[in-house]
Write a protein that holds these residues in place. Structure first.
Motif, mmCIF file in Angstrom:
data_model
loop_
_atom_site.group_PDB
_atom_site.id
_atom_site.type_symbol
_atom_site.label_atom_id
_atom_site.label_comp_id
_atom_site.label_asym_id
_atom_site.label_seq_id
_atom_site.Cartn_x
_atom_site.Cartn_y
_atom_site.Cartn_z
ATOM 1 N N MET A 180 0.848 -1.391 -0.136
ATOM 2 C CA MET A 180 0.026 0.172 -0.050
ATOM 3 C C MET A 180 0.929 1.161 0.112
ATOM 4 O O MET A 180 0.467 2.519 -0.757
ATOM 5 C CB MET A 180 -0.932 -0.296 1.811
ATOM 6 N N ASP A 181 2.222 1.390 0.323
ATOM 7 C CA ASP A 181 3.374 2.010 0.769
ATOM 8 C C ASP A 181 3.028 2.571 -0.498
ATOM 9 O O ASP A 181 3.547 3.591 -0.867
ATOM 10 C CB ASP A 181 3.857 1.723 1.706
ATOM 11 N N ILE A 238 0.682 3.646 -2.285
ATOM 12 C CA ILE A 238 -0.375 5.119 -2.235
ATOM 13 C C ILE A 238 1.229 6.530 -2.212
ATOM 14 O O ILE A 238 0.820 7.242 -2.801
ATOM 15 C CB ILE A 238 -1.256 5.513 -1.113
ATOM 16 N N LYS A 239 2.159 6.465 -1.147
ATOM 17 C CA LYS A 239 2.941 7.147 -1.076
ATOM 18 C C LYS A 239 4.258 7.167 -2.793
ATOM 19 O O LYS A 239 4.385 8.192 -3.300
ATOM 20 C CB LYS A 239 3.998 6.666 0.250
ATOM 21 N N LEU A 282 0.931 13.131 -0.623
ATOM 22 C CA LEU A 282 0.498 12.188 -0.308
ATOM 23 C C LEU A 282 2.129 11.498 0.510
ATOM 24 O O LEU A 282 2.552 10.849 1.313
ATOM 25 C CB LEU A 282 0.193 10.708 -1.376
ATOM 26 N N LYS A 283 3.123 11.939 -0.366
ATOM 27 C CA LYS A 283 4.169 11.385 -0.219
ATOM 28 C C LYS A 283 4.673 11.350 2.062
ATOM 29 O O LYS A 283 4.184 12.115 2.246
ATOM 30 C CB LYS A 283 5.376 12.186 -0.459
#
Lengths: 260, 283, 226, 284
Positions: C210-211, C214-215, C225-226
């Motif tokens: 997910m990291d 998303i990031k 979002l970072k």
């Protein structure tokens, strides 16, 4: 341990001798008692259910190749395949090691042969998917969903991927019977499967299913071996309690490579 | 003594069969292939009983190597336990590896049969079979292609390989591995019910260990002291205790049984005493 | 086209990875065409990589190079053993596949003596722990009362669990039956503990996926979002 | 069936969606949770905090990209601590990817802490897993003879390019061992490296491996341990270098709370159903 030491050799020899003695005794007609293994009774029910539903059964021998564990798994699955041949069920057997294909094919074909149904054996139902753990799991998950298997038999060497297969089969309502020597996977199989055989019930399964004298005798020998190990543990604790940590038994059993 | 014997045999072998080059090498290889063919048809003449014995002997000898290597007495040489056979361990495993890898064709054959049939007959799902072939060929080609270090083609090759391997295969494997998180949640939700004593014990233990692993769980008992008797009630202490004092001996006891079971099965296979469909088949 | 790929390799790689991630996750809803596509792509890529490793890591250095570059022709002995496995598809000669199978099985069986020792040997000696409190002696730390009780529990669990796994005697005695039942209960606690402790590892994997989504991926478009 | 009873048959898709959402949302906020370090993490921290600066730290990196989520975060947290204290360190490993991955992280941090390759840190590189016992035994007796060269094939005897190797000869010059591994390799490290001089060993396993290590903590063969992602998170808190693990800490907690809630909810439904069945039996 890289190499054996005298104590290990002696102990291994004693256990092997016990197993072989019991095998030959049993072969000469002295059929010993063995207790029931509850999970294995479920195999016939599960096959029966697949017959009723007219859907295929998944036979999964795990990630291993030509090795002792996977061969044991295959022996259990061959028993399932015999029942499948008897009732005319279709089986699907994805394998994860190319060199294992011939062994699996021979064993399953023979199962059909023993039931006199060798003509209904389909070699392409034993299929290679991938030798990479998760590609294999992805393939099996897809198969389970597409073929809507009625039952799944998971026997063999499993790692993290066990839950992927077991949950997918659970989701489509398949009955599952499982057993593996990978102790860390058993909790997940318990959570997702209907019947799970635990620990060395895996190695006892064929003796239970076939009542073949050789296998039953071997099982008795295994019990003797385990009893010997248990006895050493108890003795060791008692002697260490009485004589302190620097006792003869402790020194015997400390591997050489630890000392050096 | 055995060491000397093995050393002498190895030296004799090296003297008598030196590495060859050029024409001699090819002649030897040709000769060996002819010999194989002769042996092959010779073997076919064997009676079923002799065939069975031959298989049993091969099985026994293959196992004997590892058994002897493990059990024969050792000496300490350069900080490594060795005996006469130890130095053949690596070649032996490489040899077995080659034999097993040569079987890869069986896997390719199996996949090609299934997907090839679907594709050629345009059966439902032919598109997926096409997908399979495309990606297999792409990956194998760009994987094996040998590259000059600093050329435009090599750079393109490396880029495509990286897209296929890192972007494709590694991402797919990582995702498939991580999908277990979902399954573990739904399995826990479904299976952990206070249905009976066994299920309740399973649930209680999982509950405590789970709580012991995250901040949220530790927070619950953080008001307890870290020293003294009360510290035993801290959730992470209980979790540690379950893992070390209950889980460890239970897994160890299971391991003893598994060890003996494995030994017995291996012994039966090694000595060709095993029974069951594969082993009962006539040859 | 090739130039375009090369110039944007990093971006393409990320987009491919995102597509693969979402495609596989789609099975969570239900088995569907997108999953099926990525499943087949996955198996194809894996097979391609296996072929690569087989050649680059095994056959080329250990077989081809040794025979044809170094002239060590005896390595060709592996060839018939490997090829005999293919005889499985011949009705007349398929028994010969068993010679190769027997060879590989024998190797596996022979290695078992070592893995057997690995499964039990060291575990035996680490079970030898005093079950009454003791003062420190030599290199051994002192055994406190709670330590001694824990050691006793340790031994008791081993006895109970092993009793549960004996197959060949009829359980008539109540004591043995009770011990075996306790063994089963202890096993359930142990399995629960394994379940609980595995959850974190699996969650860590999902979180890092997910990291990535998303990031690392989302973050390139939506900076906060970072 | 009452609403309460329906709680035991929540559709799995809803369960999956909840996990997706809770982890996804929990990753976004940047404010980290407070950390309660476990005893094992604290003693790991103290071991490195008290290590003499004139001795070498050896990092055994036996992991690969597949466990980066846990082992990577642990390694980075520890590298921060080493570099903050200006401890010289050497990387080695028995997984082909391990030393490479750690060296890449070390290079990133080296600029910030002004670490020089060859002077302050070195990468001894990868050795085949099958040779682990022999390699470690030889390494302990002398780095030069045991390891011979670094990952760039520079001989360790080349004290011009690798000046630090002039100061450190063998196990006597090692202050702390850090072993980061998802596999059994730690047993060899304990037996053949830690056991020789009783060098403090900090162990960083994946969460799955951690239970096997407790007996070594008990016996003092390991001084401290970072358990998986949680251990990394605690260590980041201790060195005050919030990193990936800290950022993921909330998601980790939230996901566990979700499981616990689901189990509780499922059991409530189950108990409600049982009660109803009981009362119905009573009537009928």
């Amino acid at each position: 341990m890289e190499h054996s030491d005298p104590v290990n050799s002696t102990l291994t020899f004693i256990i092997c001798a016990a197993i072989l003695t019991m095998i030959f005794r049993s072969r000469r007609g002295k059929q010993p008692f063995i207790r029931r293994i509850p999970g294995l009774n479920a195999i016939d029910d599960a096959v029966g259910r697949a017959t009723e539903m007219g859907r295929p059964m998944l036979l999964q021998p795990g990630l291993g190749g030509i090795d002792v564990i996977t061969l044991q798994a295959l022996a259990i699955l061959a028993y399932v395949a015999r029942a499948a041949a008897r009732f005319g069920n279709r089986i699907i057997m994805p394998v994860a090691d190319a060199s294992f294909i011939p062994v699996a094919e021979e064993a399953i074909r023979e199962s059909y042969n023993l039931e006199g149904r060798v003509e209904s054996f389909r070699a392409e139902d034993i299929m290679f998917l991938s030798d990479r753990q998760f590609a294999f799991a992805a393939g099996v998950a897809g198969l389970i969903n597409r073929e809507k298997v009625a039952t799944a038999f998971l026997f063999g060497l499993f790692f993290a991927e066990s839950l992927i297969m077991a949950e997918n089969a659970n989701q489509i309502g398949a009955i599952q019977v499982a057993g593996t020597p990978s102790t860390t996977q058993i909790p997940f199989l318990i959570a997702a499967c209907d019947y799970v055989i635990i620990g060395d019930e895996f190695y006892a399964a064929t003796a239970f299913l076939t009542r073949e004298p050789t296998l039953v005798g071997s099982l008795v020998g295994q019990d003797i071996g385990k009893a010997v190990i248990l006895l050493i543990c108890i003795l060791g604790v008692l002697i260490t309690t009485i004589m302190g940590p620097d006792n003869f038994l402790m020194n015997w059993f400390t591997p050489l490579w630890w000392k050096r | 003594m055995l060491r000397n014997m093995v050393d002498e045999i190895a030296a004799w072998f090296a003297r008598s069969f030196p590495p060859q080059k050029g024409l001699t090498l090819w002649l030897i290889l040709m000769g060996l292939i002819v010999a194989y063919v002769v042996i092959f048809f010779g073997l076919q003449l064997l009676k079923p009983r002799a065939r069975k014995s031959l298989i049993a002997v091969v099985t026994f000898l293959a196992g004997l190597f590892y058994a002897l290597e493990f059990f024969l007495p050792t000496e300490l040489i350069d900080g490594k336990e060795t005996n006469a056979l130890t130095r053949f361990l690596v070649p032996m495993s490489e040899f077995a590896q080659i034999v097993a890898v040569l079987a890869l064709g069986l896997g390719i054959y199996s996949l090609t049969m299934i997907h090839g049939k679907t594709l050629l007959r345009f059966r439902t799902g032919w598109f997926y079979s096409l997908t399979f072939f495309t990606f297999m060929i792409l990956m194998a080609t760009f994987g094996i292609m040998v590259e000059e270090p600093f050329s435009r083609e090599a750079q393109i090759n490396r880029d495509i390989r990286s897209i296929l391997f890192v972007g494709g295969l590694q991402a797919l494997e990582g995702t498939m591995f991580s999908i277990i998180a979902f399954y573990i949640v739904s399995a826990a939700y479904r299976a952990f019910r206070v249905r009976n004593a066994e299920a309740s014990l399973l649930m209680a233990a999982a509950f405590i260990v789970m709580l012991g692993q995250v901040y949220a769980g530790q927070f619950l008992t953080n008001w307890l002291p870290t020293e003294g008797a009360l510290s035993n009630l801290r959730i992470e202490t209980m979790s540690d205790w379950l893992l070390t004092r209950i889980n460890a001996p239970a897994v160890r006891a299971v391991g003893f049984g598994l060890g003996v079971g494995l030994l017995a099965t291996a012994l039966r296979i090694w000595l060709s005493l095993e029974r069951g469909s594969y082993f009962d088949r006539e040859v | 086209m090739l130039d375009f790929i090369s110039a944007n390799a990093g971006a393409i790689q990320m987009w491919v990875a995102v597509a693969c991630t979402l495609g596989i996750y789609s099975i969570l809803y239900k088995e569907n065409k997108i999953y099926r596509f990525f499943e087949h792509a996955f198996i194809g890529l894996a097979m391609g990589w296996t072929i690569r490793t087989a050649w680059v890591d095994v056959l080329y250095p250990n077989f081809y190079q040794r025979i044809f570059h170094e002239g060590r022709w005896w390595w060709i002995l592996a060839l018939p053993l490997g090829l005999m496995l293919y005889l499985i598809y011949s009705r007349k000669y398929n028994w010969m596949a068993r010679i190769s199978i027997g060879f590989l099985l024998g190797l596996s069986a022979g290695q078992t003596f070592q893995s057997f020792a690995g499964l039990y040997y060291k575990q035996i000696v680490t079970t030898f722990k005093p079950i009454v409190p003791q003062a420190a002696e030599g290199s051994m730390k002192a055994v406190t009362l709670s330590g001694a009780i824990n050691n006793l529990i340790f031994l008791a669990i081993i006895i109970c669990v092993m009793t549960y796994f004996f197959f060949s005697f009829e359980v008539k005695s109540k004591v043995v039956q009770k011990t075996a039942n306790t063994g089963r209960w202890v096993l359930m606690i142990a399995f629960g503990a394994i379940f609980g402790s595995t959850i974190m590892a699996r969650m860590a994997l999902f979180i890092s996926r997910m990291d990535f989504l998303i990031k690392q991926f989302g973050g390139t478009f939506v900076p906060w979002l970072k | 069936m009452s609403i309460l009873e329906k709680l035991q048959t929540i559709d799995r898709r809803i369960v999956y969606l909840l996990l997706f959402l809770s982890v996804g949302l929990a990753l976004i906020p940047r404010k980290p949770l407070p950390v309660i370090p476990s005893n094992q993490a604290r003693s790991a921290f103290e071991a490195i905090e008290n290590a003499p600066t004139d001795k070498l730290v050896i990092i055994g990196a036996d992991w690969s990209a597949s466990t980066r989520g846990e082992n990577g975060a642990q390694t980075i947290a520890i590298l921060h601590h080493l570099m903050k204290r200006r401890l010289p360190f050497a990387i080695m490993g028995f997984d082909p990817q391990g030393p490479e991955l750690v060296a890449a992280e070390a290079e990133k941090l080296a600029k910030r802490y002004n670490y020089q390759y060859g002077t302050d840190w070195i990468n001894w590189g990868f050795r085949p897993p099958g040779t682990i016992n022999a390699t470690l035994k030889a390494m302990v007796r002398g780095f030069q003879e045991g390891m011979k060269q670094d990952s760039k094939n520079i001989p360790l005897s080349d004290h011009v390019r690798l000046p630090m190797m002039a100061r450190f000869k063998d196990i006597n010059d090692v202050g702390v061992l850090v072993v980061v591994t998802p596999s059994q390799t730690f047993e060899s490290w304990v037996a053949f490296v830690q056991g020789i001089k009783g060098t403090p060993l900090v162990f960083c396993p994946t969460a799955v491996m951690a239970p096997e290590a407790y007996q070594y903590l008990d016996s003092g063969q390991m001084v401290g341990m970072l358990t998986g992602l949680k251990g990394a998170l605690e260590y980041e808190g201790l060195v005050k270098e919030p990193g990936r693990a800290t950022a993921q800490g909330l998601a980790l907690s939230v996901s566990h709370i979700l499981i616990i809630l689901l189990i509780v909810v499922g059991n409530l439904g189950y108990l409600a159903q049982k009660r109803r069945q009981k009362s119905q039996q009573g009537v009928g």
